[in-house]
Design an enzyme around this catalytic site. Structure first.
Site, PDB file in Angstrom:
ATOM      1  N   CYS A 187       0.843  -1.204   0.000  1.00 60.81           N
ATOM      2  CA  CYS A 187       0.000   0.000   0.000  1.00 60.81           C
ATOM      3  C   CYS A 187       0.879   1.255   0.000  1.00 60.81           C
ATOM      4  O   CYS A 187       1.577   1.529   0.975  1.00 60.81           O
ATOM      5  CB  CYS A 187      -0.915  -0.026   1.225  1.00 60.81           C
ATOM      6  SG  CYS A 187      -1.836   1.488   1.520  1.00 60.81           S
TER       7      CYS A 187
ATOM      8  N   CYS B 184       0.047   3.706   2.772  1.00 59.13           N
ATOM      9  CA  CYS B 184       0.516   3.187   4.069  1.00 59.13           C
ATOM     10  C   CYS B 184       2.001   3.485   4.258  1.00 59.13           C
ATOM     11  O   CYS B 184       2.430   3.899   5.336  1.00 59.13           O
ATOM     12  CB  CYS B 184       0.290   1.680   4.169  1.00 59.13           C
ATOM     13  SG  CYS B 184      -1.423   1.179   4.040  1.00 59.13           S
TER      14      CYS B 184
END
Length: 128
Positions: free
Chosen positions: A57, A60
């Protein structure tokens, strides 16, 4: 240290993140780690924020350094990073990454989806 808990890290296992001088930042690298951390948060009535993310991600990865810095600015809060792929059983309820869950007195009181350093800082301050 208890058997099976040796993989709980008090520093970040992600490359590029400095070691934190506080013991309030942990990385859960297995389902057992995360289950133990969650149990400790609830039983000790700790205030905490858990960052559920994933290595794949991009958002993230971008917010993780800010999350780590916040652990230095709020030493009374526990900060936990859990990768959903490393903890698949205990994170199966997580639908979006990153997801931040906030705990006060051992109970989940808030949840935030997505990133934004200022937004995260404000939410951490609110729950500190």
């Amino acid at each position: 240290m208890e058997k099976g808990l040796s993989s709980i890290s008090t520093s970040s296992s992600k490359e590029g993140l400095p070691l934190t001088p506080h013991s309030n930042f942990k990385t859960a690298s297995t389902d057992d780690d995360l289950a133990h951390i969650l149990f400790n948060i609830k039983s000790s009535k700790t205030s905490a924020v858990i960052n559920y993310g994933a290595s794949w991600c991009r958002v993230c990865s971008e917010i993780l350094p800010a999350f780590h810095r916040l652990s230095n600015n709020f030493p009374k809060l526990s900060f936990v990073y859990a990768d959903i792929d490393e903890c698949p059983e205990t994170t199966q309820h997580i639908r979006y990454t990153p997801t931040f869950q906030f705990f006060r007195d051992g109970e989940k009181v808030d949840e935030m989806y997505g990133a934004g350093e200022e937004r995260l800082r404000d939410r951490v301050w609110l729950h500190s």
